[in-house]
Enzyme design. Structure first.
Site, PDB file in Angstrom:
ATOM      1  N   HIS A 151       6.140  -9.142   3.910  1.00 57.32           N
ATOM      2  CA  HIS A 151       4.893  -8.540   4.377  1.00 57.32           C
ATOM      3  C   HIS A 151       3.818  -8.941   3.375  1.00 57.32           C
ATOM      4  O   HIS A 151       4.011  -8.805   2.157  1.00 57.32           O
ATOM      5  CB  HIS A 151       5.023  -7.013   4.424  1.00 57.32           C
ATOM      6  CG  HIS A 151       3.694  -6.322   4.470  1.00 57.32           C
ATOM      7  ND1 HIS A 151       2.799  -6.522   5.496  1.00 57.32           N
ATOM      8  CD2 HIS A 151       3.092  -5.460   3.600  1.00 57.32           C
ATOM      9  CE1 HIS A 151       1.704  -5.809   5.261  1.00 57.32           C
ATOM     10  NE2 HIS A 151       1.860  -5.149   4.119  1.00 57.32           N
ATOM     11  N   CYS A 173       2.358  -0.530   7.734  1.00 57.85           N
ATOM     12  CA  CYS A 173       2.677  -1.922   8.079  1.00 57.85           C
ATOM     13  C   CYS A 173       4.127  -2.129   8.490  1.00 57.85           C
ATOM     14  O   CYS A 173       4.525  -3.246   8.820  1.00 57.85           O
ATOM     15  CB  CYS A 173       2.340  -2.829   6.898  1.00 57.85           C
ATOM     16  SG  CYS A 173       0.606  -2.745   6.416  1.00 57.85           S
ATOM     17  N   SER A 175      -0.017   0.856  -5.358  1.00 58.95           N
ATOM     18  CA  SER A 175       0.592   0.255  -4.175  1.00 58.95           C
ATOM     19  C   SER A 175       1.330  -1.036  -4.524  1.00 58.95           C
ATOM     20  O   SER A 175       2.437  -1.287  -4.039  1.00 58.95           O
ATOM     21  CB  SER A 175      -0.478  -0.025  -3.116  1.00 58.95           C
ATOM     22  OG  SER A 175       0.118  -0.365  -1.876  1.00 58.95           O
ATOM     23  N   GLU A 179      -1.272   0.473  13.053  1.00 58.96           N
ATOM     24  CA  GLU A 179      -1.828   1.600  12.313  1.00 58.96           C
ATOM     25  C   GLU A 179      -3.323   1.703  12.578  1.00 58.96           C
ATOM     26  O   GLU A 179      -4.026   2.453  11.915  1.00 58.96           O
ATOM     27  CB  GLU A 179      -1.536   1.487  10.818  1.00 58.96           C
ATOM     28  CG  GLU A 179      -2.005   0.221  10.152  1.00 58.96           C
ATOM     29  CD  GLU A 179      -1.620   0.184   8.681  1.00 58.96           C
ATOM     30  OE1 GLU A 179      -2.298   0.874   7.887  1.00 58.96           O
ATOM     31  OE2 GLU A 179      -0.659  -0.513   8.325  1.00 58.96           O
TER      32      GLU A 179
END
Length: 401
Positions: free
Chosen positions: A233, A111, A201, A79
């Site tokens: 992650h 991601c 988030s 990204e």
């Protein structure tokens, strides 16, 4: 036919910042960084490293001549790409001397990009069992100096060779996945720094994990007890623990203890590198494989991938016989040992040193960068890369100036 990870390696820049020292400089209690978010060190990329060079360096030391010939697809998850049109995969393909009869493509979804690349690679290998696919997850996380996200910055890359009859991990069973159009983290094309709604988030990360886990259980009839470990992650190392805690009560205390213990092992590399976006999940997997010496062959490992915006996926892989013989543990340990600590002042200077955005040409001094592959400058709007191990005449020319 089994398909999975045949080789896996990673690279991080040679510079790092101690998070305790950053905390003191920012008038923050150090425990907020080292315990609260779970970060010890932040990898700091010099201007001579970008997402292309990080990816190429990660792959360089795991490839042999047979890989160079049999790889016919290069998939680059990132990204923090360096061009709106040309893929980073094309640059890496040349820098590594890979078979010219190959596809080279960049994949983007925050991601999640490297996971998407793996799923694409599985389809290619299923149709072409003799082929090998190079999957790269490479990024530089930038939020800005003195920002809320500063402590979760980092830089690095993970490289994986996906093949039939893999020697490290075979992917097993179906995946569970979910997409929702949300604005929890994003980076507009006009900005070199990310924008994030941190609280939102975090909530979405946990929600996505819970939802895909429920979907996965229905698809497979597996439970937490079937997994030796679950890797996540990791935008910061406490994040995965929060998600795991959301479902951990489903199983016995013994299984809870095992999963939590192995989770901690899986965070060691990330804790000392920081957030590397597309590569973070696979750095976590690598940490588990290389740091947990007694992790048994045949163990089932769960993998949760999350890319803000957002896409989430849960899937699994089984460790293969003698998998440890095919890891590059000593090489990775040497990478950590050889890194150089920098001061907060030096870090701030490096952070502010950016490439021209007006089309000017520039030559960069790559002598202080020990990496084999570096960005040496910009000429006529084109980034110039050098593989010191191969571009002998060019590198010697640089050295003589």
């Amino acid at each position: 036919m089994e398909i999975g990870i045949d080789k896996i390696g990673f690279y991080a820049p040679h510079l790092f910042l101690d998070m305790n020292k950053l905390a003191v400089e920012r008038n923050v209690e150090p425990a907020k960084f080292t315990i609260g978010i779970g970060q010890e060190k932040m990898a700091v990329p010099p201007i001579t490293q970008d997402s292309v060079t990080l990816a190429a360096n990660a792959a360089l030391n795991i490839l042999d001549e047979e890989d160079q010939e049999k790889i016919d697809v290069v998939l680059f998850g990132t990204e923090t790409g360096i061009d709106h049109s040309k893929s980073g995969a094309v640059y890496v393909h040349r820098l590594l001397g890979i078979n010219p009869n190959a596809r080279a493509v960049e994949v983007k979804q925050a991601c999640y990009g490297a996971t998407a690349a793996i799923q694409m690679a599985k389809g290619h290998i299923a149709l072409n069992p003799e082929s090998r696919v190079l999957v790269l997850g490479s990024d530089i996380a930038r939020y800005g100096l003195n920002t809320g996200g500063e402590a979760t910055q980092g830089a690095g890359a993970v490289a994986m060779i996906i093949s039939a009859e893999p020697r490290v991990m075979a992917f097993e069973g179906p995946s569970a996945y979910l997409t929702d159009d949300i604005m929890d983290f994003w980076r507009p094309v006009y900005s070199d720094k990310a924008m994030v709604d941190g609280k939102f988030s975090n909530e979405q990360y946990i929600s996505f994990f819970s939802k895909v886990w429920e979907q996965y259980k229905k698809k497979t009839d597996l439970t937490l007890a079937d997994f030796e470990a679950i890797c996540f992650h990791l935008p910061y190392t406490k994040m995965g623990k929060k998600a795991l805690r959301a479902v951990i009560d489903e199983t016995s205390e013994a299984v809870q203890e095992r999963l939590m213990e192995n989770y901690q092992v899986s965070t060691q590399y990330n804790r000392n590198v920081g957030n590397i976006y597309t590569g973070s999940l696979y750095l976590s997997l690598l940490s588990l494989l290389e740091e947990k010496a007694e992790l048994a062959e045949g163990s089932l490992v769960g993998l949760f991938s999350y890319g803000s915006g957002a896409v989430g996926e849960f899937f699994a892989g089984r460790l293969q016989p003698n998998y440890r013989k095919h890891l590059f543990t000593e090489q990775h340990q040497e990478l950590f040992v050889s890194r150089k600590e920098i001061s907060v002042e030096e870090y701030e200077e490096i952070f502010e040193e950016t490439l021209p955005s007006d089309g000017r040409s520039i030559e960069l001094d790559i002598h202080e960068d020990p990496a084999a592959i570096c960005l040496s400058g910009i000429k006529e709007h084109s980034r110039q890369y050098i593989n010191k191990q191969r571009d002998v005449s060019t590198w010697k020319g640089e050295e003589s100036r």
